[in-house]
Design a protein around this motif. Sequence first.
Motif, PDB file in Angstrom:
ATOM      1  N   ARG A  43      11.074   3.190 -15.061  1.00  0.00           N
ATOM      2  CA  ARG A  43      11.602   4.507 -15.062  1.00  0.00           C
ATOM      3  C   ARG A  43      10.909   5.234 -13.783  1.00  0.00           C
ATOM      4  O   ARG A  43      11.334   6.585 -13.709  1.00  0.00           O
ATOM      5  CB  ARG A  43      11.349   5.409 -16.203  1.00  0.00           C
ATOM      6  CG  ARG A  43      12.001   4.501 -17.507  1.00  0.00           C
ATOM      7  CD  ARG A  43      12.003   5.202 -18.935  1.00  0.00           C
ATOM      8  NE  ARG A  43      12.246   4.450 -19.796  1.00  0.00           N
ATOM      9  CZ  ARG A  43      12.189   4.702 -21.006  1.00  0.00           C
ATOM     10  NH1 ARG A  43      11.807   5.839 -21.662  1.00  0.00           N
ATOM     11  NH2 ARG A  43      12.662   4.007 -22.143  1.00  0.00           N
ATOM     12  N   GLU A  44      10.051   4.739 -13.050  1.00  0.00           N
ATOM     13  CA  GLU A  44       9.417   5.386 -11.684  1.00  0.00           C
ATOM     14  C   GLU A  44       9.799   4.556 -10.690  1.00  0.00           C
ATOM     15  O   GLU A  44      10.544   3.703 -10.490  1.00  0.00           O
ATOM     16  CB  GLU A  44       8.051   5.539 -12.146  1.00  0.00           C
ATOM     17  CG  GLU A  44       7.815   6.597 -13.336  1.00  0.00           C
ATOM     18  CD  GLU A  44       8.118   8.018 -13.241  1.00  0.00           C
ATOM     19  OE1 GLU A  44       8.396   8.364 -12.172  1.00  0.00           O
ATOM     20  OE2 GLU A  44       7.925   8.599 -14.177  1.00  0.00           O
ATOM     21  N   ASP A  45       9.556   5.288  -9.406  1.00  0.00           N
ATOM     22  CA  ASP A  45       9.728   4.504  -8.161  1.00  0.00           C
ATOM     23  C   ASP A  45       8.536   4.446  -7.337  1.00  0.00           C
ATOM     24  O   ASP A  45       8.431   4.371  -6.080  1.00  0.00           O
ATOM     25  CB  ASP A  45      10.885   5.015  -7.465  1.00  0.00           C
ATOM     26  CG  ASP A  45      10.589   6.639  -7.171  1.00  0.00           C
ATOM     27  OD1 ASP A  45       9.363   7.061  -7.598  1.00  0.00           O
ATOM     28  OD2 ASP A  45      11.473   7.114  -6.616  1.00  0.00           O
ATOM     29  N   PHE A  46       6.966   4.302  -8.189  1.00  0.00           N
ATOM     30  CA  PHE A  46       5.932   4.137  -7.375  1.00  0.00           C
ATOM     31  C   PHE A  46       5.781   2.952  -6.709  1.00  0.00           C
ATOM     32  O   PHE A  46       5.225   2.753  -5.345  1.00  0.00           O
ATOM     33  CB  PHE A  46       5.032   4.492  -8.192  1.00  0.00           C
ATOM     34  CG  PHE A  46       4.556   5.957  -8.665  1.00  0.00           C
ATOM     35  CD1 PHE A  46       3.662   6.653  -7.794  1.00  0.00           C
ATOM     36  CD2 PHE A  46       5.309   6.597  -9.643  1.00  0.00           C
ATOM     37  CE1 PHE A  46       3.502   8.015  -8.112  1.00  0.00           C
ATOM     38  CE2 PHE A  46       4.954   7.739 -10.195  1.00  0.00           C
ATOM     39  CZ  PHE A  46       4.276   8.385  -9.227  1.00  0.00           C
ATOM     40  N   VAL A  47       6.274   1.771  -7.438  1.00  0.00           N
ATOM     41  CA  VAL A  47       5.988   0.636  -6.934  1.00  0.00           C
ATOM     42  C   VAL A  47       7.352   0.222  -6.159  1.00  0.00           C
ATOM     43  O   VAL A  47       8.282   0.055  -6.586  1.00  0.00           O
ATOM     44  CB  VAL A  47       5.546  -0.548  -8.098  1.00  0.00           C
ATOM     45  CG1 VAL A  47       5.624  -1.857  -7.495  1.00  0.00           C
ATOM     46  CG2 VAL A  47       4.537  -0.124  -8.898  1.00  0.00           C
ATOM     47  N   ARG A  48       7.162  -0.242  -4.864  1.00  0.00           N
ATOM     48  CA  ARG A  48       8.340  -0.368  -4.090  1.00  0.00           C
ATOM     49  C   ARG A  48       8.597  -1.887  -3.733  1.00  0.00           C
ATOM     50  O   ARG A  48       7.673  -2.605  -3.727  1.00  0.00           O
ATOM     51  CB  ARG A  48       8.092   0.129  -2.564  1.00  0.00           C
ATOM     52  CG  ARG A  48       7.870   1.802  -2.414  1.00  0.00           C
ATOM     53  CD  ARG A  48       7.874   2.421  -1.140  1.00  0.00           C
ATOM     54  NE  ARG A  48       7.655   3.763  -1.181  1.00  0.00           N
ATOM     55  CZ  ARG A  48       7.741   4.504  -0.194  1.00  0.00           C
ATOM     56  NH1 ARG A  48       7.571   3.856   1.343  1.00  0.00           N
ATOM     57  NH2 ARG A  48       7.748   5.704  -0.052  1.00  0.00           N
ATOM     58  N   PRO A  49       9.749  -2.221  -3.870  1.00  0.00           N
ATOM     59  CA  PRO A  49      10.189  -3.642  -3.764  1.00  0.00           C
ATOM     60  C   PRO A  49       9.508  -4.279  -2.379  1.00  0.00           C
ATOM     61  O   PRO A  49       9.013  -5.525  -2.760  1.00  0.00           O
ATOM     62  CB  PRO A  49      11.798  -3.623  -3.623  1.00  0.00           C
ATOM     63  CG  PRO A  49      12.076  -2.745  -4.087  1.00  0.00           C
ATOM     64  CD  PRO A  49      11.280  -1.555  -3.819  1.00  0.00           C
ATOM     65  N   GLU A  50       9.317  -3.641  -1.381  1.00  0.00           N
ATOM     66  CA  GLU A  50       8.817  -4.345  -0.067  1.00  0.00           C
ATOM     67  C   GLU A  50       7.451  -4.733  -0.463  1.00  0.00           C
ATOM     68  O   GLU A  50       6.805  -5.492   0.138  1.00  0.00           O
ATOM     69  CB  GLU A  50       9.139  -3.568   1.066  1.00  0.00           C
ATOM     70  CG  GLU A  50       8.620  -2.365   1.021  1.00  0.00           C
ATOM     71  CD  GLU A  50       9.640  -1.198   0.394  1.00  0.00           C
ATOM     72  OE1 GLU A  50       9.384   0.255   0.793  1.00  0.00           O
ATOM     73  OE2 GLU A  50      10.547  -1.465  -0.216  1.00  0.00           O
ATOM     74  N   TRP A  51       6.663  -3.661  -1.293  1.00  0.00           N
ATOM     75  CA  TRP A  51       5.253  -4.059  -1.250  1.00  0.00           C
ATOM     76  C   TRP A  51       5.183  -5.047  -2.262  1.00  0.00           C
ATOM     77  O   TRP A  51       4.293  -6.115  -2.094  1.00  0.00           O
ATOM     78  CB  TRP A  51       4.733  -2.786  -1.992  1.00  0.00           C
ATOM     79  CG  TRP A  51       3.317  -2.835  -2.033  1.00  0.00           C
ATOM     80  CD1 TRP A  51       2.118  -3.050  -1.251  1.00  0.00           C
ATOM     81  CD2 TRP A  51       2.594  -3.015  -3.678  1.00  0.00           C
ATOM     82  NE1 TRP A  51       1.128  -3.027  -1.952  1.00  0.00           N
ATOM     83  CE2 TRP A  51       1.149  -3.156  -3.423  1.00  0.00           C
ATOM     84  CE3 TRP A  51       3.147  -3.245  -4.906  1.00  0.00           C
ATOM     85  CZ2 TRP A  51       0.215  -3.328  -4.427  1.00  0.00           C
ATOM     86  CZ3 TRP A  51       2.052  -3.399  -5.783  1.00  0.00           C
ATOM     87  CH2 TRP A  51       0.747  -3.569  -5.637  1.00  0.00           C
TER      88      TRP A  51
END
Length: 254
Positions: free
Chosen positions: A205-213
């Motif tokens: 439910r958050e966006d701290f972890v980015r797909p590119e990382w």
Amino acid sequence: MSLHVHELGAPQGRPVLALHGVTGHGLRFRPLAAALPGLRWLCPDLRGHGRSPWTPSWGLEQQVADVLAVLDREGLAEAVVVGHSFGGAVAAHLARRAPERVSRLVLLDPAIGLDPRDMLEAAESTRPDEVFPDADAARADKAQSWKNVPDALLDAEIADHLVPHGEQWAWRYCRAAVVAAWSEMARPAVVPPAGVPTLLLPAGREDFVRPEWVAACRAELGDALTVAEVDAGHMLYLERTAEVVDRLRAFLDG
């Protein structure tokens, strides 16, 4: 200067070094330690937080040096390292600097390589003093950001982390250190080094972890990386303790 360390669990158990997020403290890991009591949990208050020294510097390199000193003080050649949010950034940098000291790495919605504009906004919002007339007001304010955290854990946060501030009340952390931490989270992202088994639990439910990382982590770690999204907010290990414990137990047993 030594960090203040909360020791939980079994004194002779497998050592776990648990690193909290910004504005937090080591005792937030008490629910995980209670669910996995056979482990030896070393939960420091990071520099600028809780009962540890508040003096600078507050950068990631100093935070890493501080927690390595905890391992040295305890005579531990290595430990499982668990990091949440800013503690996840510290944990990742620790693994890059001294991979031989990290037997396994667990990243709970880590805050790494975040948008500098967002971090400026967060830092600016952190600068003014945050004080409360009483504990009930502080609890109500925390409940707004910890919407799905059980009441008992909200009560524990008040007991562990709220302190008198003149005739009012405030959380036990240094605001200058927290402002510096937002800047550190805007630094270019690092990934855990190859060869360190890593469990990544992003909060769905958050966006701290980015797909590119995540993709960069997969490229570096290959089969040593396990990713399992948790349907929770940023405080995922307090909101969904049982699920996080199950993931953690399986990873450590593996």
